[in-house]
Design an enzyme around this catalytic site. Sequence first.
Site, PDB file in Angstrom:
ATOM      1  CG  ASP A 143       2.715  17.738   9.351  1.00  0.00           C
ATOM      2  OD1 ASP A 143       3.067  16.739  10.542  1.00  0.00           O
ATOM      3  OD2 ASP A 143       2.244  17.430   9.126  1.00  0.00           O
ATOM      4  CG  HIS A 189       1.138  21.826  12.232  1.00  0.00           C
ATOM      5  ND1 HIS A 189       2.366  21.066  11.470  1.00  0.00           N
ATOM      6  CD2 HIS A 189       0.609  21.141  12.727  1.00  0.00           C
ATOM      7  CE1 HIS A 189       2.185  19.481  12.005  1.00  0.00           C
ATOM      8  NE2 HIS A 189       0.909  19.822  12.331  1.00  0.00           N
ATOM      9  NE  ARG A 192       3.088  17.335  17.271  1.00  0.00           N
ATOM     10  CZ  ARG A 192       2.464  16.336  15.882  1.00  0.00           C
ATOM     11  NH1 ARG A 192       1.428  15.727  15.519  1.00  0.00           N
ATOM     12  NH2 ARG A 192       1.964  17.391  15.506  1.00  0.00           N
TER      13      ARG A 192
END
Length: 295
Positions: free
Chosen positions: A244, A177, A119
């Site tokens: 999340d 997101h 990430r």
Amino acid sequence: MPEYALYDSQPREPRLPSPPGACDSQTHIFSDAARFPTKPDAAYVVLEATVEEMLRMHKTLGIERGVIVQSTAYGTDHGALIEALRIAGPSYQGCGVVDDSVDDAQLERMHEAGVRGARFNFHPKLKNALPTPEQVKRTAERVVPLGWHLKLHMNGLDPREVTPLLADVDTDVVIDHMGPLQYGHGLDDPHFRHVLELLERGNWWVMLSNGDRRSVAGYPWDDATAYARAYVEHAPDRVLWATDWPHPLHQGPVPNDGDLLDLLARYAPDAEARHRILVTNPQRLFGFPGGGHDE
């Protein structure tokens, strides 16, 4: 360190049951601080958010699979993540943070432990820790041959400043997101239009998460629902969903994670579409049994 809201420790069952094999595509965990200390300059620390608490939340929601993403609080020390994957078992995999400080031996340990993604976090609160274009390219060159996917968190950025860095990579790329949307712009938001264009390439994915906290309209988050439905319609086979948990850097009311599954039901009212988002798509991307790398 600012005070951030704690996750809701009493998750409730969603109104619609989760299908077998449902996957939460992003959570974070923390472990015993004596064994796995966080960085002194960590933007947030939620020591209560253990892997055991995460698994308890998932059991209530009917989630059987998940991806545990390395918290920025640990930097590139993946000890807590590796231990969490051992506890969670083979139905979970990890997504790490890889830069030049991660040597080949550490990368091998991560892969053996079940890490299958890297990430890149462009969150403004990271300040001097933001990855450089050169670091992004070098990391991609190291992890793509391992079969790893890449993830982009581009909070507060114009995605067109970042996504060209991965335009030519031969692997899957996940945008976290729902992308760095400008909710006040509506569906004409150029950031949103750019993500839609990326989804047409076939190896780019979008994760439906944080719609509640990014919404400017507030509950019941109709502005987030409009974006999510457009994603599901545009690229139904490359959409994921995530809680999340434990909702890092959340200063407002933290949603109950059962409410977030109920929100997904509004994003995708059709049961077949929800099954793709929760089961089929993550199987294919993450290689869980029944799809993707195992076929």
